[in-house]
Every structure is written in C-alpha cells, then in structure tokens.
Design a protein around this motif. Structure first.
Motif, mmCIF file in Angstrom:
data_model
loop_
_atom_site.group_PDB
_atom_site.id
_atom_site.type_symbol
_atom_site.label_atom_id
_atom_site.label_comp_id
_atom_site.label_asym_id
_atom_site.label_seq_id
_atom_site.Cartn_x
_atom_site.Cartn_y
_atom_site.Cartn_z
ATOM 1 N N SER A 140 1.212 -5.211 17.051
ATOM 2 C CA SER A 140 2.895 -6.910 17.721
ATOM 3 C C SER A 140 1.776 -8.102 16.646
ATOM 4 C CB SER A 140 2.431 -6.993 19.171
ATOM 5 O OG SER A 140 3.461 -5.923 20.057
ATOM 6 N N ALA A 141 3.086 -9.068 16.197
ATOM 7 C CA ALA A 141 2.599 -9.642 15.033
ATOM 8 C C ALA A 141 3.609 -11.287 15.608
ATOM 9 C CB ALA A 141 2.790 -9.752 14.048
ATOM 10 N N ARG A 142 2.833 -12.248 15.798
ATOM 11 C CA ARG A 142 3.335 -13.926 16.259
ATOM 12 C C ARG A 142 2.637 -15.128 15.867
ATOM 13 N NH1 ARG A 142 1.442 -11.352 20.385
ATOM 14 N NH2 ARG A 142 3.830 -10.755 21.480
ATOM 15 N N GLN A 143 2.946 -16.201 15.691
ATOM 16 C CA GLN A 143 1.917 -17.266 15.798
ATOM 17 C C GLN A 143 1.143 -17.652 16.654
ATOM 18 O OE1 GLN A 143 5.580 -19.274 13.296
ATOM 19 N NE2 GLN A 143 3.257 -20.985 13.463
ATOM 20 N N THR A 144 0.047 -18.303 16.833
ATOM 21 C CA THR A 144 -0.584 -18.189 17.642
ATOM 22 C C THR A 144 -0.415 -19.488 18.947
ATOM 23 O OG1 THR A 144 -1.829 -20.265 16.374
ATOM 24 C CG2 THR A 144 -3.056 -18.289 16.269
ATOM 25 N N ASP A 145 0.925 -20.098 18.860
ATOM 26 C CA ASP A 145 1.233 -21.221 19.451
ATOM 27 C C ASP A 145 2.569 -20.354 20.615
ATOM 28 O OD1 ASP A 145 3.373 -20.823 17.429
ATOM 29 O OD2 ASP A 145 3.588 -23.238 16.886
ATOM 30 N N GLY A 146 2.526 -18.939 19.357
ATOM 31 C CA GLY A 146 3.477 -17.946 20.608
ATOM 32 C C GLY A 146 4.926 -18.450 19.162
ATOM 33 N N ILE A 199 7.601 -14.747 13.603
ATOM 34 C CA ILE A 199 7.214 -14.638 12.305
ATOM 35 C C ILE A 199 8.108 -14.141 11.881
ATOM 36 C CG2 ILE A 199 5.984 -13.830 10.793
ATOM 37 C CD1 ILE A 199 3.492 -13.943 12.629
ATOM 38 N N SER A 200 8.665 -14.811 10.728
ATOM 39 C CA SER A 200 9.908 -13.528 10.120
ATOM 40 C C SER A 200 9.425 -13.456 8.593
ATOM 41 C CB SER A 200 11.259 -14.808 9.571
ATOM 42 O OG SER A 200 10.896 -16.306 8.733
ATOM 43 N N ASN A 201 9.794 -11.996 8.167
ATOM 44 C CA ASN A 201 10.485 -11.754 7.073
ATOM 45 C C ASN A 201 8.694 -10.820 7.020
ATOM 46 O OD1 ASN A 201 12.883 -12.628 5.885
ATOM 47 N ND2 ASN A 201 11.082 -14.938 5.489
ATOM 48 N N ALA A 202 7.876 -10.532 8.711
ATOM 49 C CA ALA A 202 6.481 -9.840 8.393
ATOM 50 C C ALA A 202 7.071 -9.079 7.732
ATOM 51 C CB ALA A 202 6.599 -9.401 9.935
ATOM 52 N N THR A 203 5.407 -8.122 7.086
ATOM 53 C CA THR A 203 4.850 -7.264 6.083
ATOM 54 C C THR A 203 3.251 -7.119 6.193
ATOM 55 O OG1 THR A 203 6.359 -8.440 4.186
ATOM 56 C CG2 THR A 203 4.390 -6.802 3.689
ATOM 57 N N TRP A 204 3.251 -5.909 6.713
ATOM 58 C CA TRP A 204 2.377 -4.923 7.175
ATOM 59 C C TRP A 204 1.913 -4.270 5.890
ATOM 60 C CZ3 TRP A 204 0.294 -6.335 12.252
ATOM 61 C CH2 TRP A 204 0.912 -7.472 12.751
ATOM 62 N N ASN A 205 -0.221 -4.464 5.772
ATOM 63 C CA ASN A 205 -0.258 -3.478 4.534
ATOM 64 C C ASN A 205 -1.313 -3.129 5.889
ATOM 65 O OD1 ASN A 205 -2.224 -1.521 2.905
ATOM 66 N ND2 ASN A 205 -2.174 -3.900 1.425
ATOM 67 N N PHE A 206 -1.293 -1.369 6.544
ATOM 68 C CA PHE A 206 -1.873 -0.772 7.132
ATOM 69 C C PHE A 206 -3.919 -0.729 6.745
ATOM 70 C CE2 PHE A 206 2.850 -0.378 8.495
ATOM 71 C CZ PHE A 206 2.084 -0.631 9.873
ATOM 72 N N GLY A 207 -3.919 -0.665 5.314
ATOM 73 C CA GLY A 207 -4.667 -0.646 4.759
ATOM 74 C C GLY A 207 -5.642 1.591 4.424
#
Length: 206
Positions: A42-48, A51-59
């Motif tokens: 799960s991704a979010r900004q620290t202020d809650g 996030i848009s256009n989220a891209t993940w690199n899982f390593g």
C-alpha cells in the motif's frame, strides 16, 4: 527561454522555474513476507493524501502499478522495493524500503516426557526453527481449544485418556502446524479437605 551568445567560446543559457511546492514524503506498507504467497503493498503520502501514477519496482526485475497492489516473490532474502509517484501537488518523488522474504516455517514440538496426569502441569517443548527475526508467532490448541500463544506449552490436562495437542507456527500469510495425540493421560488425584470447628480457643480438625 534559450539564448545563444556569440563569443570566442559560445555558450547557451536557459531559464528554469523553481517552485516552492514541498516535495511529498511517501510511505510503503507491506503485509506478508512469505515466499510464493501474495504480499500486499500500500502506498500513500505521509499526510494521508492519495498518490497518483504509482509505479513499483519490487527488486526482483518485476514492476507493478496502483496505490494498492500485490506481488509474489519467488525467492527468499532481502528485497529493495521502490515506489515512484506523483502527489496531489503535482510533485514527483520516490522512496524505497527493504522487505525480507522467508521460506515457510516448519512447525514441530516434543510431547511431555514421563507419566502425564490430569491436574498436574505438563510441558510441550517447541522445536520449530526460528530464523524469522521476530515475525514468528504460535498458537497452541488442546482438543481444538486455543490454550496458549507462548513458544512452549505449559498445560494441565483436565481430560483423561486421549488428548490432541496442536501447535501452529505462523509468519504473515504463511503457516505450518504440528499435531500429536497423547493417548494415555492418567486421571490425577483430586485434592480436597474439610474443616471442623472454627471457634476461637478450640481445636480445629482438617
């Protein structure tokens, strides 16, 4: 605006605009850390904020998208997971977290040694290998009733005869269990006593 200046050594100048918008801080939350099982990210900004256009690199040469996504790791070890995205103010940022992927636990325990009697404490020793850096938890069940979550089981059996002992070893989204049937639990003595006279200066019998 780009300008060309003609001198002995030509050079170019270009104007850029620096915004005072604050670069967002992102956080990554991961649920699960077992090989060949879906791990939820799960991704979010620290202020809650979203996030848009989220891209993940899982390593592990795999990529993903969306704020909430799942990934299955096919090997154990430490994976460096990176998130790239845009915040609500339009700024782009990235953050990275390490996640440790484990092989499933292998549950095992030793049953109590010697004579087992009701009304007396017996010990089941947990022999499950623990290299899970604090992620491993336990559940003990006797005759399908949960009785403990400690590593070893200290328990007073109340039922003579056959008793099933089951231990479940778990890490997030992954578990294994070991069970043994203790076939010869003996009825233990049931202690009791009565009190005679309770008057002051008189002999009391028990």
């Amino acid at each position: 605006r780009e300008e060309f200046h003609s001198m002995e050594t030509p050079y170019f100048t270009n104007k850029i605009i620096i915004s005072n918008i604050v670069l967002p801080d992102f956080t990554i939350e991961a649920t699960g850390n077992c090989i060949n099982k879906p791990v939820l990210f799960s991704a979010r900004q620290t202020d809650g904020s979203t996030i848009s256009n989220a891209t993940w690199n899982f390593g592990d040469s795999s990529m993903g998208s969306d704020n909430n996504t799942t990934h299955i790791f096919e090997s154990t070890g430490t994976k460096r997971v990176t998130l790239i995205g845009n915040s609500t103010n339009g700024c782009l940022n990235l953050t990275s977290n390490n996640i440790i992927i484990f092989a499933p636990p292998q549950a095992s325990f030793n049953s109590p040694s010697g004579l087992i009697c009701t009304n007396g404490e017996s010990l089941c020793v947990n022999t499950t290998p623990d290299s899970f850096q604090g992620f491993l938890s336990y559940q003990w069940l006797v005759n399908n009733l949960q009785v403990s979550t400690s590593r070893d089981l200290k328990y007073s059996f109340t039922q003579p005869g056959a008793n099933e002992v089951r231990m479940i070893a778990s890490i997030p989204v992954c578990s294994d269990e070991s069970r043994q049937t203790l076939n010869d639990v003996q009825p233990g003595p049931a202690g009791d006593f009565a009190i005679g006279s309770q008057c002051e200066n008189q002999i009391t019998t028990f």
